[in-house]
Scaffold this motif. Structure first.
Motif, short mmCIF file in Angstrom:
data_model
loop_
_atom_site.label_atom_id
_atom_site.label_comp_id
_atom_site.label_asym_id
_atom_site.label_seq_id
_atom_site.Cartn_x
_atom_site.Cartn_y
_atom_site.Cartn_z
N GLY A 75 0.82 -1.20 0.00
CA GLY A 75 0.00 0.00 0.00
C GLY A 75 0.86 1.25 0.00
O GLY A 75 2.06 1.21 -0.29
N LEU A 76 0.26 2.37 0.35
CA LEU A 76 0.98 3.65 0.34
C LEU A 76 1.97 3.72 1.50
O LEU A 76 1.66 3.31 2.62
N LYS A 77 3.14 4.28 1.22
CA LYS A 77 4.20 4.35 2.23
C LYS A 77 3.77 5.14 3.46
O LYS A 77 4.08 4.77 4.60
N GLU A 78 3.02 6.22 3.25
CA GLU A 78 2.62 7.06 4.38
C GLU A 78 1.65 6.34 5.33
O GLU A 78 1.46 6.77 6.47
N LYS A 79 1.04 5.27 4.85
CA LYS A 79 0.09 4.51 5.67
C LYS A 79 0.67 3.18 6.13
O LYS A 79 -0.07 2.31 6.62
N LEU A 80 1.98 3.03 6.01
CA LEU A 80 2.62 1.76 6.38
C LEU A 80 2.50 1.49 7.88
O LEU A 80 2.67 2.38 8.70
N THR A 81 2.19 0.23 8.22
CA THR A 81 2.21 -0.24 9.60
C THR A 81 2.96 -1.57 9.64
O THR A 81 3.15 -2.22 8.61
N LEU A 82 3.35 -1.98 10.83
CA LEU A 82 4.03 -3.25 10.97
C LEU A 82 3.10 -4.41 10.59
O LEU A 82 3.56 -5.42 10.04
N GLU A 83 1.81 -4.26 10.83
CA GLU A 83 0.86 -5.31 10.46
C GLU A 83 0.78 -5.48 8.95
O GLU A 83 0.64 -6.59 8.44
N THR A 113 10.91 4.57 9.17
CA THR A 113 9.94 5.62 9.45
C THR A 113 8.81 5.14 10.36
O THR A 113 8.00 5.93 10.82
N LEU A 114 8.74 3.83 10.61
CA LEU A 114 7.71 3.30 11.51
C LEU A 114 8.05 3.71 12.95
O LEU A 114 9.09 3.32 13.48
N LYS A 115 7.18 4.46 13.57
CA LYS A 115 7.43 5.01 14.90
C LYS A 115 7.57 3.90 15.94
O LYS A 115 6.69 3.04 16.07
N GLY A 116 8.67 3.90 16.67
CA GLY A 116 8.89 2.95 17.75
C GLY A 116 9.21 1.55 17.30
O GLY A 116 9.22 0.62 18.12
N VAL A 117 9.46 1.36 16.00
CA VAL A 117 9.72 0.03 15.45
C VAL A 117 11.18 -0.06 15.00
O VAL A 117 11.63 0.74 14.18
N GLU A 120 14.90 -5.11 14.46
CA GLU A 120 14.65 -6.39 15.12
C GLU A 120 13.16 -6.71 15.15
O GLU A 120 12.75 -7.86 14.95
N ASP A 121 12.32 -5.67 15.39
CA ASP A 121 10.87 -5.86 15.42
C ASP A 121 10.35 -6.26 14.04
O ASP A 121 9.48 -7.13 13.92
N ILE A 122 10.88 -5.61 12.99
CA ILE A 122 10.45 -5.92 11.63
C ILE A 122 10.82 -7.35 11.28
O ILE A 122 10.00 -8.11 10.74
N THR A 123 12.05 -7.73 11.61
CA THR A 123 12.50 -9.09 11.30
C THR A 123 11.68 -10.12 12.06
O THR A 123 11.31 -11.17 11.52
N ARG A 124 11.41 -9.86 13.33
CA ARG A 124 10.59 -10.78 14.13
C ARG A 124 9.19 -10.92 13.52
O ARG A 124 8.66 -12.03 13.39
N ALA A 125 8.61 -9.78 13.14
CA ALA A 125 7.26 -9.80 12.57
C ALA A 125 7.23 -10.61 11.28
O ALA A 125 6.30 -11.40 11.05
N GLN A 126 8.22 -10.43 10.41
CA GLN A 126 8.24 -11.16 9.14
C GLN A 126 8.50 -12.65 9.36
O GLN A 126 7.95 -13.49 8.64
N THR A 127 9.33 -12.97 10.34
CA THR A 127 9.59 -14.37 10.65
C THR A 127 8.33 -15.05 11.17
O THR A 127 7.96 -16.14 10.72
N ILE A 128 7.65 -14.41 12.11
CA ILE A 128 6.43 -14.99 12.68
C ILE A 128 5.36 -15.18 11.60
O ILE A 128 4.75 -16.24 11.47
N ALA A 407 1.01 -4.73 24.50
CA ALA A 407 1.54 -5.94 23.89
C ALA A 407 0.67 -6.38 22.71
O ALA A 407 1.18 -6.87 21.69
N GLY A 408 -0.64 -6.17 22.83
CA GLY A 408 -1.54 -6.49 21.74
C GLY A 408 -1.29 -5.63 20.52
O GLY A 408 -1.32 -6.11 19.38
N ASP A 409 -1.02 -4.35 20.75
CA ASP A 409 -0.72 -3.45 19.64
C ASP A 409 0.62 -3.81 18.99
O ASP A 409 0.77 -3.71 17.77
N GLN A 410 1.57 -4.24 19.79
CA GLN A 410 2.88 -4.62 19.25
C GLN A 410 2.79 -5.85 18.35
O GLN A 410 3.51 -5.96 17.37
N THR A 411 1.94 -6.79 18.71
CA THR A 411 1.86 -8.07 18.01
C THR A 411 0.68 -8.17 17.04
O THR A 411 0.62 -9.09 16.22
N TYR A 412 -0.25 -7.26 17.15
CA TYR A 412 -1.53 -7.28 16.42
C TYR A 412 -2.41 -8.45 16.88
O TYR A 412 -3.38 -8.80 16.24
#
Length: 505
Positions: A75-83, A113-117, A120-128, A407-412
């Protein structure tokens, strides 16, 4: 499944397919395609992309003369989220998993540009999300063609930017923790998906004992006579209509200091819920093998925290029963006494989960816990309240509830808070006992179940997670399968990881 990070240049990767994440923004999309062509020494221009434009939910498989390339939209870069990163990665994996490919390379999204991410968080999210997307439960098929076979044996995470090499340590840690959490979630799914003639209370107890031998925690199984000695009449009453005897499972992980207060995680373990004498309608009853979603989550959480080597002390409690109608079954109108001495009028035998949790939650007081969290597929009313988008959280300590929401927001693996106001409490008063197990009015069913549990809470911070709407699904999503989802494993594990980090400071 082997997941690794490869710092070498992309042309040296021994992958049979490549997954790239693309933005919808036209300039960024064109830049990504040009970069892919340069990196893989191939031509994408002129090849049909089937209207792929990098939009959310779009995924396309492209064949060049040398490579299989999967493009997955962010999607659009400005609307990017970890989810959105999780989902794009999962869609890419699912696009290729039916092909005879053993090794796939997945691009690590480098976007700071992801705030607070962090990376390591990105890699963990993609691995999971990769591991969750590959899940299937097909052990009972006898014909190979009916099985959902995937050939992927190795996932190589890579970056098209050499600058990521300096983050190798963080990326490796993200892969390590992500693999543990993803596999633990899939373990919980397996437990929930087992048919109820296999997954009886004794079988769940057996599997917990086997898991304890492989991990760094101890387990104790209380049988019916031991449960009777403790005075857990909630557990015993629900179980008395079944030929399968109840079990009370105690798990103990000692990762913290000897005198550190433990965190207690309680999981509702109804291996099959017919409703008892207040029998359920036949439509959908087969799904009630998943009424042990809380119990399977606790097992997955313990598998995760022991391998993560968290510096915490954690106790797991699973009251485990089967709720069946029988000449010996408990009945509407019965009065039973819980572990803490309170008497309960049984108004509805299909409100059985709160009866076994009443015993477990009051038993938790003996550990003088830092906090207690229970997970339960407790009320169908939760589905009506907020649907299957999130689980519901209630509690007696706002700080604890806020940490779970975080924690719910961190993991979705998200939660939404409902109130436990005093006005609701009188709605579960009984004319003949201390409390009744369903409300005198037909409203606020999820809240009233929480109010019932609150009557059995000791002097400790407590949060109740009603996962009835999220622990099971009737259709699959990007990385959640149909049936058991493993809800709660990522959420509570992340909460405990956050607590562990606090202790290090």
């Amino acid at each position: 499944m082997k997941i690794i990070f490869e710092k070498t240049s992309i042309e040296k990767l021994k992958a049979q397919a490549y997954i790239f994440l693309c933005y919808e923004d036209k300039k960024l999309f064109k830049e990504e395609l040009r970069l892919i062509e340069e990196l893989l020494n191939c031509k994408i221009a002129g090849i049909s992309l089937e209207d792929f434009e990098g939009k959310e939910k779009q995924t396309v498989l492209v064949y060049t003369d040398k490579h299989r390339i999967i493009l997955s939209g962010l999607g659009l870069k400005e609307k990017l989220t970890l989810e959105k990163v999780r989902k794009a990665t999962a869609r890419g994996i699912k696009k290729i998993k039916s092909h005879k490919i053993k090794t796939v390379a997945v691009e690590i999204l480098q976007d700071l540009t992801l705030k607070g991410v962090e990376i390591e968080d990105i890699t963990r999210a993609q691995t999971i999300s990769s591991l969750l997307a590959l899940y299937s439960f097909d052990k009972y098929y006898t014909k190979k063609e009916d099985q959902e076979i995937h050939y992927i044996r190795e996932i190589i995470l890579f970056s098209q930017y050499n600058s990521l090499g300096k983050y190798a340590k963080e990326i490796q840690e993200g892969i390590r923790t992500g693999t543990i959490i993803g596999e633990s979630t899939n373990m919980a799914r397996d437990l929930g998906n087992e048919p109820s003639n296999v997954m009886i209370p004794a079988e769940l107890a057996r599997r917990v004992m086997a898991l304890a031998k492989l991990n760094k925690f101890s387990a104790q199984i209380l049988n019916k006579s031991q449960i009777e000695k403790l005075g857990m009449r909630g557990v015993l009453s629900v179980a008395q209509g079944s030929e399968h005897q109840p079990k009370f499972i105690i798990m103990e992980y000692k990762g913290g200091k000897k005198n550190d207060k433990p965190y207690v995680i309680v999981g509702k373990g109804v291996t099959f819920d017919s409703g008892g004498i207040s029998i359920k309608p036949s439509a959908g009853m087969a799904m009630m093998k998943l009424d042990m979603g809380g119990a399977s989550a606790v097992v997955g959480i313990f598998n995760a925290i022991t391998q993560l080597d968290l510096k915490l002390n954690v106790i797991g409690l699973i009251p485990c029963v089967e709720n069946m109608p029988d000449g010996k079954a408990f009945k509407p109108g019965d009065v039973i006494k819980a572990y803490n001495g309170l008497t309960i009028e049984v108004d509805n035998t299909d409100a059985e989960g709160r009866l076994i949790l009443a015993d477990a939650l009051s038993y938790a007081s003996k550990y003088k816990p830092a906090a207690v969290i229970d997970l339960a597929t407790l009320t169908g009313a939760s589905v009506i309240a907020i649907g299957s988008v999130a689980s519901i959280v209630m509690g007696n300590d706002q700080k604890l509830v806020d940490e779970i929401i975080k924690a719910g927001d961190q993991t979705y693996d998200r939660v939404w808070q409902l109130p436990l106001w005093d006005e609701y409490d009188k709605m579960i008063d009984s004319d003949i006992a201390d409390v009744r197990n369903s409300g005198v009015v037909k409203q606020a069913g999820t809240i009233l179940a929480g109010m019932f549990l609150k009557r059995f809470i000791g002097d400790y911070p407590w949060a109740h997670l009603d996962i009835a709407a999220t622990a099971m699904r009737s259709s699959e999503t990007d990385y959640d399968p149909k049936n058991a989802t493993g809800t709660g494993v990522r959420l509570v594990t992340q909460y405990l990881m956050n607590e562990g980090k606090k202790l290090k400071k």
